[in-house]
Design a protein around this motif. Structure first.
Motif, PDB file in Angstrom:
ATOM      1  N   ASP A  72       8.026   3.561  -5.362  1.00  0.00           N
ATOM      2  CA  ASP A  72       9.368   3.002  -5.236  1.00  0.00           C
ATOM      3  C   ASP A  72       9.313   1.488  -5.420  1.00  0.00           C
ATOM      4  OD1 ASP A  72      11.964   2.378  -4.654  1.00  0.00           O
ATOM      5  OD2 ASP A  72      12.005   3.363  -2.706  1.00  0.00           O
ATOM      6  N   LYS A  73       9.841   1.002  -6.545  1.00  0.00           N
ATOM      7  CA  LYS A  73       9.774  -0.422  -6.865  1.00  0.00           C
ATOM      8  C   LYS A  73      10.580  -1.269  -5.880  1.00  0.00           C
ATOM      9  CE  LYS A  73       9.889  -3.438 -10.881  1.00  0.00           C
ATOM     10  NZ  LYS A  73      10.205  -3.548 -12.295  1.00  0.00           N
ATOM     11  N   VAL A  74      11.704  -0.749  -5.396  1.00  0.00           N
ATOM     12  CA  VAL A  74      12.549  -1.485  -4.451  1.00  0.00           C
ATOM     13  C   VAL A  74      11.823  -1.668  -3.125  1.00  0.00           C
ATOM     14  CG1 VAL A  74      14.738  -1.437  -3.197  1.00  0.00           C
ATOM     15  CG2 VAL A  74      14.650  -0.663  -5.560  1.00  0.00           C
ATOM     16  N   ALA A  75      11.247  -0.594  -2.580  1.00  0.00           N
ATOM     17  CA  ALA A  75      10.518  -0.666  -1.307  1.00  0.00           C
ATOM     18  C   ALA A  75       9.271  -1.538  -1.444  1.00  0.00           C
ATOM     19  CB  ALA A  75      10.133   0.733  -0.843  1.00  0.00           C
ATOM     20  N   LEU A  76       8.608  -1.462  -2.599  1.00  0.00           N
ATOM     21  CA  LEU A  76       7.417  -2.272  -2.842  1.00  0.00           C
ATOM     22  C   LEU A  76       7.762  -3.760  -2.832  1.00  0.00           C
ATOM     23  CD1 LEU A  76       4.379  -2.320  -3.721  1.00  0.00           C
ATOM     24  CD2 LEU A  76       5.204  -2.309  -6.059  1.00  0.00           C
ATOM     25  N   GLY A  77       8.825  -4.138  -3.517  1.00  0.00           N
ATOM     26  CA  GLY A  77       9.245  -5.536  -3.548  1.00  0.00           C
ATOM     27  C   GLY A  77       9.659  -6.044  -2.180  1.00  0.00           C
ATOM     28  N   ALA A  78      10.349  -5.211  -1.404  1.00  0.00           N
ATOM     29  CA  ALA A  78      10.781  -5.607  -0.061  1.00  0.00           C
ATOM     30  C   ALA A  78       9.570  -5.809   0.856  1.00  0.00           C
ATOM     31  CB  ALA A  78      11.715  -4.562   0.518  1.00  0.00           C
ATOM     32  N   TYR A  79       8.577  -4.933   0.762  1.00  0.00           N
ATOM     33  CA  TYR A  79       7.383  -5.065   1.612  1.00  0.00           C
ATOM     34  C   TYR A  79       6.570  -6.302   1.229  1.00  0.00           C
ATOM     35  CZ  TYR A  79       3.280  -3.856   4.337  1.00  0.00           C
ATOM     36  OH  TYR A  79       2.246  -3.893   5.237  1.00  0.00           O
ATOM     37  N   CYS A  80       6.451  -6.567  -0.074  1.00  0.00           N
ATOM     38  CA  CYS A  80       5.745  -7.778  -0.526  1.00  0.00           C
ATOM     39  C   CYS A  80       6.460  -9.038  -0.042  1.00  0.00           C
ATOM     40  CB  CYS A  80       5.614  -7.797  -2.046  1.00  0.00           C
ATOM     41  SG  CYS A  80       4.426  -6.612  -2.667  1.00  0.00           S
ATOM     42  N   ALA A  81       7.787  -9.016  -0.041  1.00  0.00           N
ATOM     43  CA  ALA A  81       8.555 -10.159   0.462  1.00  0.00           C
ATOM     44  C   ALA A  81       8.322 -10.343   1.963  1.00  0.00           C
ATOM     45  CB  ALA A  81      10.037  -9.964   0.177  1.00  0.00           C
ATOM     46  N   ASP A  82       8.201  -9.230   2.717  1.00  0.00           N
ATOM     47  CA  ASP A  82       7.895  -9.318   4.149  1.00  0.00           C
ATOM     48  C   ASP A  82       6.530  -9.952   4.385  1.00  0.00           C
ATOM     49  OD1 ASP A  82      10.271  -8.214   4.956  1.00  0.00           O
ATOM     50  OD2 ASP A  82       9.452  -6.194   5.274  1.00  0.00           O
ATOM     51  N   ILE A  83       5.554  -9.573   3.557  1.00  0.00           N
ATOM     52  CA  ILE A  83       4.207 -10.150   3.679  1.00  0.00           C
ATOM     53  C   ILE A  83       4.260 -11.645   3.380  1.00  0.00           C
ATOM     54  CG2 ILE A  83       1.888 -10.191   2.674  1.00  0.00           C
ATOM     55  CD1 ILE A  83       2.204  -7.169   2.186  1.00  0.00           C
ATOM     56  N   ARG A  84       4.928 -12.025   2.308  1.00  0.00           N
ATOM     57  CA  ARG A  84       5.015 -13.440   1.911  1.00  0.00           C
ATOM     58  C   ARG A  84       5.735 -14.259   2.980  1.00  0.00           C
ATOM     59  NH1 ARG A  84       8.031 -17.226  -1.007  1.00  0.00           N
ATOM     60  NH2 ARG A  84       6.863 -18.339  -2.615  1.00  0.00           N
TER      61      ARG A  84
END
Length: 176
Positions: free
Chosen positions: A132-144
């Motif tokens: 899921d590209k949307v969930a992946l981007g959201a999780y990466c933003a949380d890490i950043r």
């Protein structure tokens, strides 16, 4: 607009505005807005506007991209790479938790969502993947967000290849 091709090994279930896509990497589901209609024809998904408005035009492109990302995600998957820059910064994965040591008094512990995989290379490089590209981007933003790159030394968590424009320090504008 270009139709979304369905590769071998991927099955779709289209009921009205609901699209379910199954493949080797997982299963995704999305409900599309009423401004667009989806039709399956000859192994392709066709996205068409139902309203000729500005919003209908915007939703047409978005819906086609979302459908394509679902098909690509369940067949090949998506991957983002992140790097940690800073003395003593490191990451580790234990079970379904990502632990980040990024200069705070206590380590930051983030739960890894369902469907997302995290690998750590050399303690400072993260490889985050999922269907899921949307969930992946959201999780990466949380890490950043745990330690965004700062503009003076460039320390922090950033995406691989991200360029941080560095500022001069306090003495940067002195005349001699």
């Amino acid at each position: 607009m270009k139709p979304v091709a369905i590769p071998k090994g991927v099955t779709i279930d289209l009921k009205g505005q609901n699209l379910k896509v199954k493949g080797p990497k997982g299963e995704l589901q999305w409900t599309f807005v009423p401004e667009v209609s989806l039709v399956e024809k000859e192994g392709k998904i066709l996205v068409a506007r139902t309203e000729q408005t500005k919003r209908g035009s915007a939703m047409h492109g978005l819906s086609r991209t979302l459908a394509n990302n679902m098909v690509v995600g369940v067949s090949a998957g998506f991957e983002k790479r992140m790097e940690m820059v800073g003395t003593g910064y490191r990451a580790s994965v234990a079970g379904k938790e990502l632990t980040l040591n990024v200069g705070y008094s206590k380590p930051r512990v983030l739960a890894i969502p369902e469907g997302i995989t995290v690998k750590v290379e050399k303690n400072t490089a993260l490889i985050i993947g999922g269907a899921d590209k949307v969930a992946l981007g959201a999780y990466c933003a949380d890490i950043r967000r745990q330690r965004p790159p700062e503009p003076y030394k460039g320390k922090g968590i950033r995406y691989e290849g991200e360029v941080i424009k560095l500022k001069e320090g306090k003495g940067g504008g002195k005349k001699k």
